[in-house]
Design a protein around this motif. Structure first.
Motif, PDB file in Angstrom:
ATOM      1  N   LYS A 204       0.806  -1.211   0.000  1.00 49.65           N
ATOM      2  CA  LYS A 204       0.000   0.000   0.000  1.00 49.65           C
ATOM      3  C   LYS A 204       0.845   1.270   0.000  1.00 49.65           C
ATOM      4  N   ARG A 205       2.140   1.132   0.179  1.00 43.88           N
ATOM      5  CA  ARG A 205       2.987   2.319   0.275  1.00 43.88           C
ATOM      6  C   ARG A 205       3.677   2.635  -1.036  1.00 43.88           C
ATOM      7  N   HIS A 224       5.775   6.018  -9.114  1.00 44.94           N
ATOM      8  CA  HIS A 224       4.621   6.904  -8.897  1.00 44.94           C
ATOM      9  C   HIS A 224       4.461   7.787 -10.128  1.00 44.94           C
ATOM     10  N   ARG A 232      -0.317  15.201  -3.325  1.00 46.97           N
ATOM     11  CA  ARG A 232      -0.295  13.744  -3.257  1.00 46.97           C
ATOM     12  C   ARG A 232       1.133  13.212  -3.429  1.00 46.97           C
ATOM     13  N   ALA A 235       2.692  13.629  -0.052  1.00 47.39           N
ATOM     14  CA  ALA A 235       2.051  12.703   0.885  1.00 47.39           C
ATOM     15  C   ALA A 235       2.535  11.277   0.649  1.00 47.39           C
ATOM     16  N   SER A 236       2.878  10.949  -0.584  1.00 46.59           N
ATOM     17  CA  SER A 236       3.327   9.592  -0.895  1.00 46.59           C
ATOM     18  C   SER A 236       4.642   9.248  -0.218  1.00 46.59           C
ATOM     19  N   ALA A 244       1.077   7.059   7.176  1.00 49.53           N
ATOM     20  CA  ALA A 244       0.492   6.643   5.902  1.00 49.53           C
ATOM     21  C   ALA A 244      -0.986   6.308   6.070  1.00 49.53           C
ATOM     22  N   LEU A 247      -2.981   9.621   6.283  1.00 50.10           N
ATOM     23  CA  LEU A 247      -3.059  10.277   4.978  1.00 50.10           C
ATOM     24  C   LEU A 247      -3.980   9.504   4.035  1.00 50.10           C
ATOM     25  N   ARG A 248      -3.964   8.185   4.167  1.00 50.06           N
ATOM     26  CA  ARG A 248      -4.850   7.379   3.330  1.00 50.06           C
ATOM     27  C   ARG A 248      -6.310   7.599   3.732  1.00 50.06           C
ATOM     28  N   MET A 253      -3.230  10.214  -0.074  1.00 49.49           N
ATOM     29  CA  MET A 253      -2.268   9.337  -0.734  1.00 49.49           C
ATOM     30  C   MET A 253      -2.636   9.187  -2.212  1.00 49.49           C
ATOM     31  N   LYS A 256      -4.455   4.325  -6.362  1.00 54.53           N
ATOM     32  CA  LYS A 256      -3.796   3.037  -6.558  1.00 54.53           C
ATOM     33  C   LYS A 256      -3.330   2.871  -7.996  1.00 54.53           C
TER      34      LYS A 256
END
Length: 314
Positions: A204-205, A224, A232, A235-236, A244, A247-248, A253, A256
């Motif tokens: 997820k990161r 990314h 974003r 934030a990533s 995380a 932020l999610r 974030m 996906k």
């Protein structure tokens, strides 16, 4: 390995971890490792020079130890691998990503593992810029927003300190960051960042700066793509689980679909920063400045790269 530390050389980087309050381990070393040689690096002194001097004498060390942050640990890991000796890692930095992954939250835990003779064979990766020499990395390497943030932080570190300098750097990067172009397998892509981590990490990161396993011989790559906002993109860079998650939860974030994940043993990309953008990349928190505007990075995983003292898994 001996019961009193004979044959152990510990190098201490006093410049590491100045942003946090830590107990000086000198008394611990004297009490539990009285036979070890403890050397304090002077301002500007290179780890390699100190290690070379130790191996020049008639009684070379049989184990290399380091008390410092991720940059010092990564550098010492490369030297231990070159010399064919085990590595004793003692957390002395701000984040201590590798030490934490190894279960070494405290210096005393590392000393316990050393005295018990508990070791693990650690996977790592070699990073080569162009035709230059390979650099050993234990955690991750990155291009894009994160190296820009580190460069901005380092400019302000002397005046504001690491934490406040980091906040200022994040604010500035959030306003000025721009995508860069990478080329891999003949295909171009505009990206905010690329992280190449050692070992599988949380899917997820985006920022894989702290590995979750020590022995997994794989590169976990996160690309990314530049389809979201600067906010974003910054934030990533959250690598803490709690940060995380927050932020999610507030939907800061990246989407996906904007993050491409690859699991490989080798990876290569050519990096083309935009006009006026920093030409930098980072490995284990250490900045590198390429020799040209366009540069190629090659990553290769190294199974069982070196032996590290660490607690045995329960």
């Amino acid at each position: 390995m001996t019961t009193d530390g004979s044959g152990l050389l510990i190098l201490r980087n006093s410049r590491s971890g100045t942003a946090v309050i830590r107990t000086d381990p000198a008394d611990l070393f004297a009490e539990r490792l009285p036979g070890a040689r403890v050397y304090e690096l002077s301002q500007g002194q290179d780890l390699a020079d100190a290690v070379d001097a130790a191996f020049t004498g008639g009684d070379p060390p049989r184990v290399l130890g380091v008390h410092g942050g991720d940059g010092s640990v990564s550098r010492m890991a490369g030297l231990a691998r070159e010399r064919g000796v085990p590595l004793l890692v003692m957390p002395g930095g701000t984040f201590n990503h590798f030490a934490r992954s190894a279960g070494l939250e405290e210096v005393e835990t590392a000393v316990d593992a050393y005295l018990a003779g508990d070791t693990v064979e650690v996977a790592a990766m070699e990073v080569r810029e162009g035709q230059g020499e390979a650099i050993l990395a234990l955690n991750a390497a990155s291009v894009g927003a994160y190296p820009e943030l580190i460069e901005e932080r380092d400019k302000r570190r002397r005046r504001f300190g690491k934490w406040l300098g980091g906040i200022i750097a994040a604010w500035r990067t959030m306003r000025t960051a721009e995508p860069l172009e990478i080329v891999r397998d003949g295909r171009r892509a505009r990206v905010w960042s690329v992280f190449v981590g050692v070992g599988t990490n949380d899917p997820k990161r985006v920022a894989t700066m702290q590995r979750e396993t020590l022995e997994d011989p794989v590169l976990d790559i996160r690309i990314h793509h530049a389809r979201g906002t600067r906010l974003r993109a910054i934030a990533s860079l959250a690598f803490g689980k709690r940060t995380a998650a927050v932020l999610r939860a507030v939907r800061l974030m990246p989407e996906k679909r904007d993050v491409e994940r690859l699991l490989e043993t080798e990876f290569e990309m050519t990096v083309r920063p935009g006009p006026g953008r920093p030409e930098v990349w980072v490995h284990d928190g250490e900045l590198e400045e390429p020799r040209g505007e366009e540069f190629t990075l090659r990553f290769t995983v190294i199974p069982t790269a070196l032996t590290v003292f660490a607690p045995r898994p329960r």
